[in-house]
Design a protein around this motif. Structure first.
Motif, PDB file in Angstrom:
ATOM      1  N   CYS A 149       3.691  48.508 -45.690  1.00 55.60           N
ATOM      2  CA  CYS A 149       2.542  49.222 -45.191  1.00 55.60           C
ATOM      3  C   CYS A 149       1.836  49.999 -46.347  1.00 55.60           C
ATOM      4  O   CYS A 149       2.558  50.461 -47.149  1.00 55.60           O
ATOM      5  N   CYS A 153       3.802  55.664 -43.067  1.00 54.20           N
ATOM      6  CA  CYS A 153       3.243  55.005 -41.758  1.00 54.20           C
ATOM      7  C   CYS A 153       4.128  55.162 -40.751  1.00 54.20           C
ATOM      8  O   CYS A 153       5.216  54.961 -40.699  1.00 54.20           O
ATOM      9  N   HIS A 170       3.127  53.265 -37.994  1.00 58.68           N
ATOM     10  CA  HIS A 170       3.052  52.161 -37.396  1.00 58.68           C
ATOM     11  C   HIS A 170       2.262  52.126 -36.099  1.00 58.68           C
ATOM     12  O   HIS A 170       2.661  51.216 -35.099  1.00 58.68           O
TER      13      HIS A 170
HETATM   14 ZN   LIG Z   1       2.986  50.739 -40.816  1.00 58.32          ZN
END
Ligand SMILES: [Zn+2]
Ligand SMILES: Nc1nc2c(ncn2[C@@H]2O[C@H](COP(=O)(O)OP(=O)(O)OP(=O)(O)O)[C@@H](O)[C@H]2O)c(=O)[nH]1
Length: 312
Positions: free
Chosen positions: A268, A273, A275
């Motif tokens: 990422c 992150c 997600h």
């Molecule tokens: Zn991510």
């Protein structure tokens, strides 16, 4: 000085404990010696099922518990009385099994993934037991079974396929349970009792007793018990609960408990992150490419949401 021995705690009823001497296997009734203090413990129960304890034999033949050996792990549930204290369900658990079914009833994915997250959080190896495999014979059910197996093989979890009805997989399950302390769970109707009966007929009656009393005893503290298996090892029966313990997860940590998501997370763009909304997210990319099962990603999102609700 008095002679000390080691015993395993099989059952707790509050003030008395059912013990088994580790060396001789001899059953004993034990109580905590008044002077036993557990440093830093905030749990309501200092000695729990699965603990190895040091004891001295008293004049009346009972055991005085004088110490608790360090635990390799322990599973906590919040105390029923809503206090800040926690209640430990069991210690030194070797492995956890979740019995699931895809039809009558169909176990919910989120329920399964919650269980697996809890197992990851406690570092207890988890295996799924897909029961009622005799039923998955229509095209539709075959397809559902295939996608279930695919999702969890991508995630890296073992799935044992069983039929308590026909006996398929029962020997394999038995082999996995022998000599270990295993936690077994499953939502109602998946065939958990039938499977336990198939694995070890001598456990039948007692299992029925425990599920009945834990259901009735909603307002009292329920105490866990370990059931000795005929060929060695113990089963800890837990009622159908989401996950099996208490966990607090921060958003940027939730991914840690999804091995399949975690494997991609290092790709990422942002190190923190989540997600969800971030650009250049390798996890979302992997879902799009079929490297992570959509159901697993949905469970992850659901976990983040539930956690927010819970914290408000
Ligand atoms: Zn991510
Ligand atoms: N076809 C089929 N039916 C099964 C199988 N295993 C259990 N059943 C049936 O599923 C129903 C539920 O089984 P139980 O063993 O009582 O399920 P449980 O998970 O212990 O359920 P609770 O007692 O509610 O926790 C019963 O009617 C069983 O006969 C299986 O492998 N195949």
């Amino acid at each position: 000085m008095e002679k000390r021995s080691t015993a395993l705690v099989i059952k707790s009823t509050g003030s008395w404990y059912a013990l088994r001497d580790v060396r001789s296997g001899r059953p004993l009734a034990g109580r905590i010696r008044g002077s036993l203090r557990l440093r830093g413990s905030r749990s309501t129960n200092p000695v729990v099922v699965g603990d190895r304890v040091e004891y001295e034999t008293t004049d009346d033949g009972t055991a005085a518990i004088v110490g608790v050996c360090p635990r390799s792990n322990y599973i906590i549930r919040r105390s029923p009385n809503l206090s800040k204290e926690s209640h430990i369900i069991a210690a030194n658990v070797d492995q956890a099994f979740l019995v699931v079914s895809l039809y009558r009833p169909a176990t919910n994915n989120e329920f399964i993934d919650r269980f697996l997250v809890t197992a990851e959080a406690y570092r207890v190896p988890a295996t799924l037991v897909l029961n009622k495999c005799d039923l998955y014979v229509t095209d539709e059910l075959r397809e559902i079974r295939a996608s279930f197996l695919h999702a969890y093989s991508l995630a890296g979890y073992e799935v044992l396929e069983t039929s308590a009805e026909r006996g398929d997989g029962v020997e394999a399950l038995k082999a996995r349970l022998t000599g270990k302390v295993s936690l077994l769970s499953g939502n109602s109707g998946v065939g958990k009792s039938s499977l336990i009966r198939a694995v070890d007929p001598s456990l039948d009656v007692r299992t029925g007793e425990v599920s009945a009393s834990s259901r009735r005893g909603k307002h009292t503290t329920t105490f866990s018990e370990m059931y000795p298996l005929e060929e060695g090892g113990y089963l800890i029966d837990t009622p159908g609960i989401k996950g099996f313990g208490l966990i607090d997860i921060a958003d940027d940590e939730a991914c840690r408990y999804f091995p399949d998501l975690l494997r991609h997370a290092s790709g990422c763009a942002y190190y923190n992150c989540t997600h969800t909304h971030e650009p250049s997210c390798a996890v979302k990319e992997a879902v799009a490419q079929g490297l992570i099962a959509p159901s697993r990603y949905e469970s992850y999102l659901k976990l983040l949401e539930d956690d927010k609700k819970y914290r408000k």
